[in-house]
Write a protein that holds these residues in place. Structure first.
Motif, PDB file in Angstrom:
ATOM      1  N   ALA A 199     -28.311  21.631  46.750  1.00  0.00           N
ATOM      2  CA  ALA A 199     -29.060  20.981  45.691  1.00  0.00           C
ATOM      3  C   ALA A 199     -28.221  19.920  44.981  1.00  0.00           C
ATOM      4  CB  ALA A 199     -29.544  22.015  44.675  1.00  0.00           C
ATOM      5  N   HIS A 200     -26.893  20.042  45.097  1.00  0.00           N
ATOM      6  CA  HIS A 200     -25.984  19.113  44.448  1.00  0.00           C
ATOM      7  C   HIS A 200     -24.626  19.248  45.115  1.00  0.00           C
ATOM      8  CE1 HIS A 200     -24.349  22.670  42.426  1.00  0.00           C
ATOM      9  NE2 HIS A 200     -25.617  23.012  42.211  1.00  0.00           N
ATOM     10  N   GLY A 201     -23.725  18.354  44.826  1.00  0.00           N
ATOM     11  CA  GLY A 201     -22.403  18.400  45.429  1.00  0.00           C
ATOM     12  C   GLY A 201     -21.653  19.666  45.059  1.00  0.00           C
ATOM     13  N   GLY A 202     -20.934  20.215  46.030  1.00  0.00           N
ATOM     14  CA  GLY A 202     -20.119  21.386  45.779  1.00  0.00           C
ATOM     15  C   GLY A 202     -20.870  22.698  45.726  1.00  0.00           C
ATOM     16  N   ALA A 203     -22.136  22.716  46.126  1.00  0.00           N
ATOM     17  CA  ALA A 203     -22.911  23.958  46.072  1.00  0.00           C
ATOM     18  C   ALA A 203     -22.491  24.950  47.154  1.00  0.00           C
ATOM     19  CB  ALA A 203     -24.402  23.660  46.190  1.00  0.00           C
ATOM     20  N   GLY A 204     -21.966  24.448  48.273  1.00  0.00           N
ATOM     21  CA  GLY A 204     -21.496  25.342  49.324  1.00  0.00           C
ATOM     22  C   GLY A 204     -22.484  25.579  50.440  1.00  0.00           C
ATOM     23  N   ALA A 205     -23.400  24.628  50.685  1.00  0.00           N
ATOM     24  CA  ALA A 205     -24.418  24.821  51.724  1.00  0.00           C
ATOM     25  C   ALA A 205     -23.814  24.855  53.121  1.00  0.00           C
ATOM     26  CB  ALA A 205     -25.472  23.721  51.638  1.00  0.00           C
ATOM     27  N   SER A 206     -22.825  24.010  53.393  1.00  0.00           N
ATOM     28  CA  SER A 206     -22.235  23.988  54.730  1.00  0.00           C
ATOM     29  C   SER A 206     -21.516  25.294  55.045  1.00  0.00           C
ATOM     30  CB  SER A 206     -21.254  22.814  54.856  1.00  0.00           C
ATOM     31  OG  SER A 206     -21.934  21.576  54.770  1.00  0.00           O
ATOM     32  N   VAL A 207     -20.787  25.817  54.064  1.00  0.00           N
ATOM     33  CA  VAL A 207     -20.106  27.102  54.270  1.00  0.00           C
ATOM     34  C   VAL A 207     -21.129  28.205  54.510  1.00  0.00           C
ATOM     35  CG1 VAL A 207     -18.677  28.854  53.160  1.00  0.00           C
ATOM     36  CG2 VAL A 207     -18.074  26.442  52.946  1.00  0.00           C
ATOM     37  N   LEU A 208     -22.216  28.206  53.737  1.00  0.00           N
ATOM     38  CA  LEU A 208     -23.242  29.231  53.928  1.00  0.00           C
ATOM     39  C   LEU A 208     -23.937  29.066  55.281  1.00  0.00           C
ATOM     40  CD1 LEU A 208     -24.779  31.650  52.844  1.00  0.00           C
ATOM     41  CD2 LEU A 208     -26.342  30.067  51.686  1.00  0.00           C
ATOM     42  N   ALA A 209     -24.175  27.827  55.705  1.00  0.00           N
ATOM     43  CA  ALA A 209     -24.801  27.602  57.017  1.00  0.00           C
ATOM     44  C   ALA A 209     -23.934  28.186  58.131  1.00  0.00           C
ATOM     45  CB  ALA A 209     -25.033  26.108  57.242  1.00  0.00           C
ATOM     46  N   ALA A 210     -22.631  27.920  58.061  1.00  0.00           N
ATOM     47  CA  ALA A 210     -21.735  28.483  59.075  1.00  0.00           C
ATOM     48  C   ALA A 210     -21.725  30.004  59.010  1.00  0.00           C
ATOM     49  CB  ALA A 210     -20.322  27.932  58.881  1.00  0.00           C
ATOM     50  N   ALA A 211     -21.757  30.562  57.797  1.00  0.00           N
ATOM     51  CA  ALA A 211     -21.757  32.016  57.647  1.00  0.00           C
ATOM     52  C   ALA A 211     -23.048  32.629  58.177  1.00  0.00           C
ATOM     53  CB  ALA A 211     -21.558  32.383  56.174  1.00  0.00           C
TER      54      ALA A 211
ATOM     55  N   LEU B 284     -38.224  16.583  48.168  1.00  0.00           N
ATOM     56  CA  LEU B 284     -37.925  16.651  49.598  1.00  0.00           C
ATOM     57  C   LEU B 284     -38.582  17.814  50.327  1.00  0.00           C
ATOM     58  CD1 LEU B 284     -34.122  15.757  49.899  1.00  0.00           C
ATOM     59  CD2 LEU B 284     -36.088  14.381  50.587  1.00  0.00           C
ATOM     60  N   LEU B 285     -38.843  18.908  49.655  1.00  0.00           N
ATOM     61  CA  LEU B 285     -39.181  20.133  50.366  1.00  0.00           C
ATOM     62  C   LEU B 285     -40.657  20.500  50.328  1.00  0.00           C
ATOM     63  CD1 LEU B 285     -36.096  22.296  49.324  1.00  0.00           C
ATOM     64  CD2 LEU B 285     -36.364  20.704  51.230  1.00  0.00           C
ATOM     65  N   GLY B 286     -41.499  19.568  49.947  1.00  0.00           N
ATOM     66  CA  GLY B 286     -42.923  19.874  49.870  1.00  0.00           C
ATOM     67  C   GLY B 286     -43.569  20.150  51.210  1.00  0.00           C
ATOM     68  N   ASP B 287     -43.002  19.617  52.309  1.00  0.00           N
ATOM     69  CA  ASP B 287     -43.591  19.804  53.640  1.00  0.00           C
ATOM     70  C   ASP B 287     -42.995  20.988  54.397  1.00  0.00           C
ATOM     71  OD1 ASP B 287     -45.221  17.575  53.320  1.00  0.00           O
ATOM     72  OD2 ASP B 287     -43.711  16.204  54.115  1.00  0.00           O
ATOM     73  N   ALA B 288     -42.091  21.725  53.769  1.00  0.00           N
ATOM     74  CA  ALA B 288     -41.458  22.852  54.454  1.00  0.00           C
ATOM     75  C   ALA B 288     -42.431  24.016  54.579  1.00  0.00           C
ATOM     76  CB  ALA B 288     -40.210  23.301  53.693  1.00  0.00           C
ATOM     77  N   ALA B 289     -42.309  24.764  55.681  1.00  0.00           N
ATOM     78  CA  ALA B 289     -43.149  25.933  55.874  1.00  0.00           C
ATOM     79  C   ALA B 289     -42.856  26.992  54.829  1.00  0.00           C
ATOM     80  CB  ALA B 289     -42.937  26.507  57.278  1.00  0.00           C
ATOM     81  N   ASP B 290     -41.602  27.175  54.500  1.00  0.00           N
ATOM     82  CA  ASP B 290     -41.182  28.163  53.516  1.00  0.00           C
ATOM     83  C   ASP B 290     -39.840  27.698  52.953  1.00  0.00           C
ATOM     84  OD1 ASP B 290     -41.292  30.375  51.970  1.00  0.00           O
ATOM     85  OD2 ASP B 290     -41.033  31.836  53.577  1.00  0.00           O
ATOM     86  N   VAL B 291     -39.636  27.924  51.668  1.00  0.00           N
ATOM     87  CA  VAL B 291     -38.405  27.501  51.012  1.00  0.00           C
ATOM     88  C   VAL B 291     -37.878  28.650  50.174  1.00  0.00           C
ATOM     89  CG1 VAL B 291     -37.297  25.784  49.526  1.00  0.00           C
ATOM     90  CG2 VAL B 291     -39.317  25.149  50.855  1.00  0.00           C
ATOM     91  N   GLY B 292     -36.565  28.866  50.228  1.00  0.00           N
ATOM     92  CA  GLY B 292     -35.933  29.889  49.410  1.00  0.00           C
ATOM     93  C   GLY B 292     -34.694  29.336  48.742  1.00  0.00           C
ATOM     94  N   LEU B 293     -34.249  30.035  47.712  1.00  0.00           N
ATOM     95  CA  LEU B 293     -33.110  29.590  46.914  1.00  0.00           C
ATOM     96  C   LEU B 293     -31.972  30.587  47.027  1.00  0.00           C
ATOM     97  CD1 LEU B 293     -32.237  27.441  44.722  1.00  0.00           C
ATOM     98  CD2 LEU B 293     -33.040  29.091  43.020  1.00  0.00           C
ATOM     99  N   VAL B 294     -30.750  30.069  47.187  1.00  0.00           N
ATOM    100  CA  VAL B 294     -29.539  30.882  47.131  1.00  0.00           C
ATOM    101  C   VAL B 294     -28.680  30.358  45.997  1.00  0.00           C
ATOM    102  CG1 VAL B 294     -27.390  31.505  48.301  1.00  0.00           C
ATOM    103  CG2 VAL B 294     -29.546  31.536  49.565  1.00  0.00           C
ATOM    104  N   ILE B 295     -28.190  31.256  45.152  1.00  0.00           N
ATOM    105  CA  ILE B 295     -27.357  30.889  44.015  1.00  0.00           C
ATOM    106  C   ILE B 295     -25.937  31.383  44.252  1.00  0.00           C
ATOM    107  CG2 ILE B 295     -26.958  31.199  41.546  1.00  0.00           C
ATOM    108  CD1 ILE B 295     -29.376  29.498  42.157  1.00  0.00           C
ATOM    109  N   ARG B 296     -24.978  30.444  44.106  1.00  0.00           N
ATOM    110  CA  ARG B 296     -23.570  30.798  44.212  1.00  0.00           C
ATOM    111  C   ARG B 296     -22.929  30.690  42.832  1.00  0.00           C
ATOM    112  NH1 ARG B 296     -18.704  28.215  44.809  1.00  0.00           N
ATOM    113  NH2 ARG B 296     -19.718  26.164  44.845  1.00  0.00           N
ATOM    114  N   GLY B 297     -22.536  31.831  42.285  1.00  0.00           N
ATOM    115  CA  GLY B 297     -21.968  31.884  40.943  1.00  0.00           C
ATOM    116  C   GLY B 297     -20.519  31.415  40.925  1.00  0.00           C
ATOM    117  N   PRO B 298     -19.867  31.560  39.738  1.00  0.00           N
ATOM    118  CA  PRO B 298     -20.365  32.178  38.501  1.00  0.00           C
ATOM    119  C   PRO B 298     -21.086  31.180  37.604  1.00  0.00           C
ATOM    120  CG  PRO B 298     -18.078  31.600  38.233  1.00  0.00           C
ATOM    121  CD  PRO B 298     -18.456  31.191  39.643  1.00  0.00           C
ATOM    122  N   SER B 299     -21.742  31.692  36.564  1.00  0.00           N
ATOM    123  CA  SER B 299     -22.436  30.843  35.609  1.00  0.00           C
ATOM    124  C   SER B 299     -21.600  30.706  34.342  1.00  0.00           C
ATOM    125  CB  SER B 299     -23.800  31.441  35.259  1.00  0.00           C
ATOM    126  OG  SER B 299     -24.396  30.722  34.202  1.00  0.00           O
ATOM    127  N   PRO B 300     -21.129  29.520  34.037  1.00  0.00           N
ATOM    128  CA  PRO B 300     -20.319  29.358  32.819  1.00  0.00           C
ATOM    129  C   PRO B 300     -21.122  29.580  31.544  1.00  0.00           C
ATOM    130  CG  PRO B 300     -20.785  27.229  33.824  1.00  0.00           C
ATOM    131  CD  PRO B 300     -21.237  28.262  34.799  1.00  0.00           C
TER     132      PRO B 300
END
Length: 378
Positions: free
Chosen positions: A124-136, A275-291
């Protein structure tokens, strides 16, 4: 794959096709052949007329089963050749051949092996960690026994092969693929790509070659992997391009990755809306912590997406990734989040996973709210 019939026909034939669809037990979906990729991939059967065949012959839709040609007069030989290239194996002249069309549509509803699943992950923004999660996620799927195809389509990223430590292994990269009329052989592709392990094949770009990716190449590769039975995991950039739009339409689940901050929430909502209005299904993953103490469920509510997983960062992970040794344990927070995403794609009929460090909601089944003492990600 749903029991829907995609009708790509002129209005003059639409009523005839609708009667046949109802008689064979289908839900009719009428679409524009210029803008039908998502429906083309998901419909149980497709009915096309000569004008639609001409349009589809100039697009990147893959050849598929269950295509039937209909017309009100015998089609030309060139139309037949183009229709067969799309996968058509039969034809009907309407309304005279309505009974034949109903019979063929009924036969196509017989159970058959479905293609493998596919998911795309986007930050969703820089540094969120999507590439690391994709590999995982790809590693977790391989550990579960899947054959996995991991695609890196972020042309301005560092390369997902670096995360896995396989940047020097031999095999094809995006710039080496020769796409012939949108077709890629899935079996040949699996053997030709660099391997992270026996089950995980990885396709990324060359860092010394600036040739841009094309939507045809990326979408044909996604289709080939799924058709060959590989679970496809795509690392998507946060851009509005034909490649990104096409992948979003082609996968079963898009995962948006964000951090539990006010700015992270705002960015996730903006990306989801634009961007995601045409997706079949969309989910959210949150990577903490929350300041600021925001809870993952609060972020999900504000963004308007189901929460697939929330996990705390591993302070040792950056060092491991820097050394090209991404190997998240199945019990680690990252490993549990990756497993939750994998389950959301492949076993949607199961209940949510559970365990310390991660809360999940699989395929719309939300986990119960966290207990008051749960501070794992906030």
């Amino acid at each position: 794959m749903s029991d829907s019939l995609l009708a790509l026909v002129d209005p003059a034939l639409c009523d005839d096709v609708a009667r046949c669809a109802a008689a064979a037990g289908y839900r009719l979906v009428v679409a524009d052949p210029h803008l039908c990729r998502a429906e083309w991939l998901r419909a149980r059967a497709v009915v096309v007329d000569p004008s639609a065949v001409a349009v589809l012959g100039n697009t990147a839709v893959p050849r598929r089963q269950g295509v039937l040609l209909v017309a009100d007069a015998p089609p030309a030989a060139t139309t037949w050749r183009l229709a067969m290239d799309l996968g058509a194996g039969d034809a009907a002249l309407l309304p005279a051949d309505e009974s034949h069309l109903v019979r063929r549509l009924t036969e196509l509803r017989a159970p058959r092996q479905a293609t493998a699943g596919a998911t795309a992950l986007m930050a969703a923004h820089g540094g969120a960690g999507a590439s690391v999660l994709a590999a995982a996620v790809a590693l977790a799927a391989g550990d579960a026994g899947e054959e996995v195809l991991l695609l890196d389509v972020d042309e301005f990223g560092g390369g997902i092969d670096l995360l896995l430590g396989i940047e020097d292994r031999p095999g094809l990269r995006w710039q080496d693929l020769a796409i012939d009329a949108g077709a890629v052989n899935g079996q040949a592709l699996r053997h030709a790509l660099p391997k992270a392990n026996d089950r995980l094949s990885v396709l990324t770009g060359r860092r010394d070659d600036g040739a841009p990716l094309t939507a045809d190449a990326v979408l044909a590769t996604v289709d080939a992997g799924r058709a060959h039975g590989d679970l496809v995991v795509v690392d998507l950039p946060r851009t509005d391009t034909d490649i990104v739009r096409g992948v979003i339409e082609s996968v079963d689940l898009v995962v948006l990755v964000a951090t539990p901050t006010v700015s992270g929430c705002a960015a996730a909502r903006r990306v989801a809306d634009r961007l995601l209005g045409d997706a079949a299904d969309v989910g959210l993953v949150i990577r903490g912590p929350s300041p600021g103490g925001l809870r993952p469920a609060q972020i999900a509510d504000a963004v308007g997406l189901p929460l697939l997983a929330a996990f705390r960062p591993d302070p040792r992970l950056p060092g491991r990734v820097e050394g090209g040794r991404l190997q998240p344990g199945s019990r680690s927070p990252l490993g549990r989040a990756a497993t939750a995403v994998y389950r959301a794609v492949t076993v949607a009929d199961h209940g949510p996973a559970s365990g310390p460090g991660v809360r999940t909601a699989v395929a719309g089944r939300f986990a119960p709210p966290p207990a008051a003492g749960d501070r794992s990600v906030a």
